[in-house]
Design a protein around this motif. Structure first.
Motif, PDB file in Angstrom:
ATOM      1  N   GLU A 225       0.828  -1.230   0.000  1.00 35.44           N
ATOM      2  CA  GLU A 225       0.000   0.000   0.000  1.00 35.44           C
ATOM      3  C   GLU A 225       0.855   1.270   0.000  1.00 35.44           C
ATOM      4  N   CYS A 227       3.104   2.031  -1.885  1.00 35.87           N
ATOM      5  CA  CYS A 227       3.346   2.494  -3.271  1.00 35.87           C
ATOM      6  C   CYS A 227       2.343   3.573  -3.668  1.00 35.87           C
ATOM      7  N   ALA A 228       1.249   3.709  -2.935  1.00 32.73           N
ATOM      8  CA  ALA A 228       0.227   4.709  -3.278  1.00 32.73           C
ATOM      9  C   ALA A 228       0.469   6.046  -2.575  1.00 32.73           C
ATOM     10  N   LEU A 230       2.466   9.199  -2.496  1.00 35.84           N
ATOM     11  CA  LEU A 230       3.303   9.763  -3.560  1.00 35.84           C
ATOM     12  C   LEU A 230       4.706  10.137  -3.073  1.00 35.84           C
ATOM     13  N   LEU A 247       7.565   0.094  -5.123  1.00 30.52           N
ATOM     14  CA  LEU A 247       7.826   1.317  -5.896  1.00 30.52           C
ATOM     15  C   LEU A 247       9.041   2.002  -5.291  1.00 30.52           C
ATOM     16  N   THR A 264       8.637   0.454 -10.728  1.00 37.41           N
ATOM     17  CA  THR A 264       7.628  -0.265  -9.939  1.00 37.41           C
ATOM     18  C   THR A 264       7.671  -1.739 -10.333  1.00 37.41           C
ATOM     19  N   GLY A 386       1.854   7.999 -13.837  1.00 38.77           N
ATOM     20  CA  GLY A 386       1.549   7.084 -12.736  1.00 38.77           C
ATOM     21  C   GLY A 386       0.114   6.593 -12.823  1.00 38.77           C
ATOM     22  N   TYR A 388      -2.344   5.088  -9.693  1.00 36.99           N
ATOM     23  CA  TYR A 388      -2.345   4.721  -8.267  1.00 36.99           C
ATOM     24  C   TYR A 388      -3.754   4.375  -7.804  1.00 36.99           C
ATOM     25  N   ILE A 390      -5.377   5.160  -4.589  1.00 36.47           N
ATOM     26  CA  ILE A 390      -5.226   5.948  -3.361  1.00 36.47           C
ATOM     27  C   ILE A 390      -6.587   5.992  -2.665  1.00 36.47           C
ATOM     28  N   GLY A 418      -1.079  -0.738  -4.110  1.00 34.05           N
ATOM     29  CA  GLY A 418      -0.679   0.672  -4.007  1.00 34.05           C
ATOM     30  C   GLY A 418      -0.729   1.449  -5.297  1.00 34.05           C
ATOM     31  N   GLY A 419       0.226   1.237  -6.169  1.00 37.69           N
ATOM     32  CA  GLY A 419       0.229   2.018  -7.416  1.00 37.69           C
ATOM     33  C   GLY A 419       1.529   1.891  -8.167  1.00 37.69           C
ATOM     34  N   ARG A 421       4.432   4.025 -10.670  1.00 36.49           N
ATOM     35  CA  ARG A 421       5.022   5.203 -11.331  1.00 36.49           C
ATOM     36  C   ARG A 421       6.282   4.721 -12.028  1.00 36.49           C
TER      37      ARG A 421
END
Ligand code: GLY
Ligand code: MN
Ligand code: MN
Length: 440
Positions: A225, A227-228, A230, A247, A264, A386, A388, A390, A418-419, A421
């Motif tokens: 998580e 990774c979300a 920023l 990430l 990532t 990116g 994400y 969030i 998470g996300g 980038r």
């Protein structure tokens, strides 16, 4: 301090860099009505109510000339018709190691006077000549009365001068990218072996041969998580029970110039891994379009279109692309700008100004976009789209009328990852951009 390979190459690039800056600065000073320019490297201050100092980094206008980002309280004097003069402070102090001795490859371009402290150059401020001084007003107090301190018009033009890089500056960033990529490789291996955020961070530093204090920015090292987030600023000491995603946004420094790179990774081959591959393809497409004459705002819009296509293709949103953009759905998943100028500063200057100094604010629907100019050959930009998941932004999206067009079950399964980038550093060219991150 990092050295570029091939000293002959370095020496001629640096000579050309100083000649270019001297020439441009002379013209700026004549236009602004000044006889000389003084650039202060800055002063190291203790923390409030403490005798410890935050890590020192010299002011960017000074570092743009001199590869001395760690040298406090130096002064550079630029006077048309003379060699630039550097007062190089080498404290007479047995508590600390002295700064590195001047190396001829850079020092030969200056009249260097080694002094023990700033008192030695203070009389130079008082010369009866029209002087512009760039520095922190807190460091000068009443001494600043002998000069125009940070005149806004000249400062704006000096910023503008830094938007098109010399080959020296580009090679410094290419080397910073090589250093950083060694760290990224080690970080990816550490993630694959199940390491914690802290262990990955240490693996990065060791492989890059870099101290955290001299990194251009605080590395972002997030698992799952995180990774979300920023600008995630912590590093967990222990690994999570299961590492799903990773990430890392981490750079390196060469002679004061920055690399700014993000990668990532997914631990499994599921949907998140597919999204990473699609984001990588989008990022590479966009990086290939960093060409002179293009509007960076348009490129940012293309990034949103690309994200919309990925959301549709993966089934996360079933709206048509134009309708999705109209409803600003992609801003939930990509809430930052496509990128920014890069140089001595990670978020380098003059990104929201036209070359004549007039403001270029970002479009109202993309307020976070730091770069709004038309690109010129020799600009160095980041390209960092990116995607994400969030939770706070998803909660807002859920309240919108188009909520029913989203596949919330799929989104819930992606939140724990998470996300994504992906960020490279790219030199703008008329035809084929020069990607500093992927070309070794
Ligand atoms: N590392 C900060 C940024 O990418 O802008
Ligand atoms: Mn970054
Ligand atoms: Mn960046």
């Amino acid at each position: 301090m990092t050295e570029m390979p091939r000293p002959e190459h370095r020496d001629s690039l640096y000579r050309h860099h100083v000649a270019t800056l001297s020439d441009k600065t002379e013209r700026l000073l004549a236009r602004a009505g000044y006889d000389r320019l003084l650039l202060h490297s800055g002063r190291s201050h203790p923390r409030f109510q403490d005798d410890y100092h935050a890590p020192f980094r010299a002011h960017p206008h000074f570092v743009a000339w001199l590869p001395l980002p760690l040298n406090a309280d130096c002064l550079l004097e630029i006077q048309p018709g003379s060699r630039p003069k550097l007062w190089l402070v080498v404290p007479d102090d047995f508590w600390h190691a002295p700064p590195e001795a001047p190396a001829s490859w850079w020092a030969d371009h200056y009249d260097v006077e080694i002094v023990a402290d700033a008192d030695a150059w203070q009389p130079a401020l008082e010369a009866p000549t029209a002087t512009a001084l760039i520095g922190d007003p807190a460091d000068f107090g009443t001494l600043g009365r002998h000069a125009d301190l940070n005149p806004p018009e000249l400062l704006g033009r000096l910023d503008e001068m830094r938007t098109v890089k010399t080959e020296w500056q580009i090679e410094c960033m290419r080397e910073a990218n090589r250093i950083a990529m060694r760290g990224h490789q080690a970080a990816a291996e550490a993630f694959a072996s199940g390491a914690s955020e802290l262990e990955i961070h240490l693996a990065y530093l060791k492989a890059a041969g870099h101290e955290p204090n001299t990194l251009p920015y605080n590395s972002i090292v997030g698992l799952n998580e995180h990774c979300a987030i920023l600008h995630y600023q912590y590093r967990e000491v222990s690994p999570p029970r299961r590492s799903r995603s990773f990430l890392i946004d981490a750079g390196a420094d060469c002679h004061g110039y920055a690399a700014d790179i993000t990668r990532t990774y997914s631990a499994d081959e599921g949907v998140f891994g597919d999204l990473i591959r699609e984001m990588d393809a989008l990022q590479q497409r966009l990086a290939g379009r960093m060409q002179a004459g293009r509007s960076y705002v348009d490129l940012h819009r293309e990034a949103h279109r690309g994200v919309a296509e990925i959301l549709r293709q993966s089934g996360i949103c079933d709206m048509e692309i134009d309708a999705m953009l109209e409803a600003e759905v992609t801003s939930t998943f990509l809430p930052h700008g496509l990128g920014h100028f890069l140089g001595v500063q990670v978020h380098d200057v003059a990104g929201q100004r036209a070359p004549d100094g007039s403001p270029l604010p970002p479009p109202s629907e993309y307020p976070m976009l730091r770069l709004t100019r038309e690109l010129e050959s020799g600009n160095v930009v980041t390209v960092e789209p990116g995607l994400y998941f969030i939770p706070s932004l998803l909660a807002e999206l859920k309240e919108k009328p188009i909520s029913g067009r989203m596949d919330w079950r799929a989104i819930e399964q992606l939140v724990p990852y998470g996300g994504i980038r992906i960020e490279d550093d790219v030199v703008v060219r008329p035809e084929t951009p020069d990607n500093l991150t992927r070309r070794g």
